[in-house]
Design a protein around this motif. Sequence first.
Motif, mmCIF file in Angstrom:
data_model
loop_
_atom_site.group_PDB
_atom_site.id
_atom_site.type_symbol
_atom_site.label_atom_id
_atom_site.label_comp_id
_atom_site.label_asym_id
_atom_site.label_seq_id
_atom_site.Cartn_x
_atom_site.Cartn_y
_atom_site.Cartn_z
ATOM 1 N N ILE B 169 0.862 -1.186 0.000
ATOM 2 C CA ILE B 169 0.000 0.000 0.000
ATOM 3 C C ILE B 169 0.896 1.232 0.000
ATOM 4 C CG2 ILE B 169 -1.790 1.269 1.247
ATOM 5 C CD1 ILE B 169 -2.561 -1.410 2.551
ATOM 6 N N ILE B 170 0.754 2.077 -1.000
ATOM 7 C CA ILE B 170 1.576 3.289 -1.017
ATOM 8 C C ILE B 170 0.734 4.559 -0.851
ATOM 9 C CG2 ILE B 170 3.530 2.321 -2.250
ATOM 10 C CD1 ILE B 170 2.495 3.477 -4.802
ATOM 11 N N GLU B 171 -0.533 4.478 -1.197
ATOM 12 C CA GLU B 171 -1.468 5.558 -0.881
ATOM 13 C C GLU B 171 -2.795 4.907 -0.530
ATOM 14 O OE1 GLU B 171 -1.849 8.727 -3.762
ATOM 15 O OE2 GLU B 171 0.228 8.429 -4.354
ATOM 16 N N LYS B 172 -3.764 5.722 -0.156
ATOM 17 C CA LYS B 172 -4.997 5.117 0.338
ATOM 18 C C LYS B 172 -5.717 4.301 -0.733
ATOM 19 C CE LYS B 172 -7.048 8.710 1.957
ATOM 20 N NZ LYS B 172 -8.129 9.569 2.525
ATOM 21 N N ASP B 173 -5.510 4.613 -1.997
ATOM 22 C CA ASP B 173 -6.136 3.778 -3.025
ATOM 23 C C ASP B 173 -5.134 3.389 -4.119
ATOM 24 O OD1 ASP B 173 -5.826 6.228 -4.149
ATOM 25 O OD2 ASP B 173 -7.790 6.293 -5.114
ATOM 26 N N VAL B 174 -3.875 3.381 -3.767
ATOM 27 C CA VAL B 174 -2.846 3.002 -4.744
ATOM 28 C C VAL B 174 -1.969 1.893 -4.168
ATOM 29 C CG1 VAL B 174 -0.895 3.783 -6.146
ATOM 30 C CG2 VAL B 174 -2.800 5.339 -5.690
ATOM 31 N N LEU B 175 -1.806 0.860 -4.992
ATOM 32 C CA LEU B 175 -0.985 -0.280 -4.602
ATOM 33 C C LEU B 175 0.238 -0.372 -5.490
ATOM 34 C CD1 LEU B 175 -3.711 -3.047 -4.281
ATOM 35 C CD2 LEU B 175 -2.307 -2.149 -2.418
ATOM 36 N N GLU B 176 1.314 -0.823 -4.913
ATOM 37 C CA GLU B 176 2.474 -1.188 -5.712
ATOM 38 C C GLU B 176 2.504 -2.711 -5.734
ATOM 39 O OE1 GLU B 176 6.595 0.882 -5.849
ATOM 40 O OE2 GLU B 176 6.672 -0.652 -4.317
ATOM 41 N N MET B 177 2.638 -3.275 -6.931
ATOM 42 C CA MET B 177 2.619 -4.722 -7.076
ATOM 43 C C MET B 177 4.005 -5.200 -7.449
ATOM 44 S SD MET B 177 -1.033 -5.364 -8.905
ATOM 45 C CE MET B 177 -0.370 -5.195 -10.539
ATOM 46 N N GLN B 178 4.496 -6.132 -6.680
ATOM 47 C CA GLN B 178 5.839 -6.656 -6.911
ATOM 48 C C GLN B 178 5.728 -8.145 -7.183
ATOM 49 O OE1 GLN B 178 8.285 -6.406 -3.454
ATOM 50 N NE2 GLN B 178 10.170 -6.766 -4.574
ATOM 51 N N ARG B 179 6.230 -8.553 -8.305
ATOM 52 C CA ARG B 179 6.101 -9.954 -8.666
ATOM 53 C C ARG B 179 6.858 -10.842 -7.675
ATOM 54 N NH1 ARG B 179 7.297 -12.581 -14.579
ATOM 55 N NH2 ARG B 179 6.700 -14.677 -14.029
ATOM 56 N N ILE B 180 6.203 -11.935 -7.262
ATOM 57 C CA ILE B 180 6.839 -12.849 -6.315
ATOM 58 C C ILE B 180 7.675 -13.865 -7.087
ATOM 59 C CG2 ILE B 180 6.431 -14.655 -4.600
ATOM 60 C CD1 ILE B 180 3.852 -13.181 -3.865
ATOM 61 N N VAL B 181 8.935 -13.898 -6.754
ATOM 62 C CA VAL B 181 9.849 -14.871 -7.350
ATOM 63 C C VAL B 181 10.295 -15.796 -6.230
ATOM 64 C CG1 VAL B 181 12.037 -15.170 -8.528
ATOM 65 C CG2 VAL B 181 10.581 -13.236 -9.093
ATOM 66 N N LEU B 182 10.143 -17.089 -6.456
ATOM 67 C CA LEU B 182 10.417 -18.014 -5.359
ATOM 68 C C LEU B 182 11.899 -18.255 -5.131
ATOM 69 C CD1 LEU B 182 7.620 -20.678 -5.686
ATOM 70 C CD2 LEU B 182 7.904 -18.914 -3.973
#
Lengths: 119, 239
Positions: B169-182
């Motif tokens: 969560i970076i703002e109240k309605d903004v997400l940062e999505m980070q790809r999960i690498v195992l």
Amino acid sequence: MSAPLTTNLAQIGKSVVIKGELSGSEDLYIDGQVEGTIALKGNSLTVGPNGQVKASVEAKGVVVQGKLEGNVQASDRVELRKSAVVNGDISTQRISIEEGAYLKGKVDIQGRAEKAAGK
Amino acid sequence: MASVSQNFMKLFRGSSSGSETTATQGSQKLTRRSSGLGELARVWDSETPLCILDVGSTSPANIRYFTERGHRIYSEDLLVSSTDPGLATKDEEGKPILDSRKFLAENLVYPAAQFDVVLCWNLPDYLDESLVRPVMGRLWSVLKPQGMLLAFFHTKDAGPDSPCYRFHIIEKDVLEMQRIVLKRESRRGPTGAVHTAVSDGFQLQRVFNNRHIETLFRDFASIKFFLARDNVREVLVVR
């Protein structure tokens, strides 16, 4: 990675296994295995990258690079480095968590709640 | 170079082609606007300290976001927990499944009605089939009455290769999505050069349609859908 060399730093090397109560008045670096309780009021604990700690921890500051299973109560700050794996609740005034660290547990920031209660 | 550009496109395939998505930090992180999160933000903007459970990948940003606002956050990465080899078992027909009883004995162990908010993110889409309903049942029970749960579901247009993300969560309605690498594996090739292979993260297990989603959350009091342009349905449910 080696522990910083300071005069007031006790070190537990990676081949050392300890079960029981650990308490002291100097900073402690653990790169081995410790099971029990750790009380370092006023001092800091660092769990090195090879460290495996199963203990409830009470200290001024706690830095985790390895594995820590147990609740952490830090009067100042907690740092979880990117290789940290922590299973337990954390209660502290300040916390920093690097990308990649794993945490399973509660994070409770004490300073703020205490301030609010004091108002 | 081809693989780099393919990976870059793969990142976008599971997210948005709209203007809301931009690449940050190379191709590793994307940002997206979230209506569901925006609705939830009204809850945590209140003065009352809340108890929040984040069952996505550990996010320093989320922990910081909530603790700065005086809330209490619990973090529990259920997808990683579901990879425990000790969970593997077989059903009555001999098909391999994960032991949901064992999973729930070791995870999501909280008193009933403890949380005001559960951030589920895209967990149901990537969780093993045998765990989805038991986990949702447990999440219902640990939510307070009137507590809210936010979950994201891919639409069928997202494609089977949609990457699994960690949400910050970076703002109240903004997400940062980070790809999960195992995991990353490095090896030296015949020329002596070091090649780094990055295995994919979790695989999309299924695509829920609206009826499946309603069934999944049938014990909840209300359900609200937010349609996004990036092949994702956001769902906000209230216990």
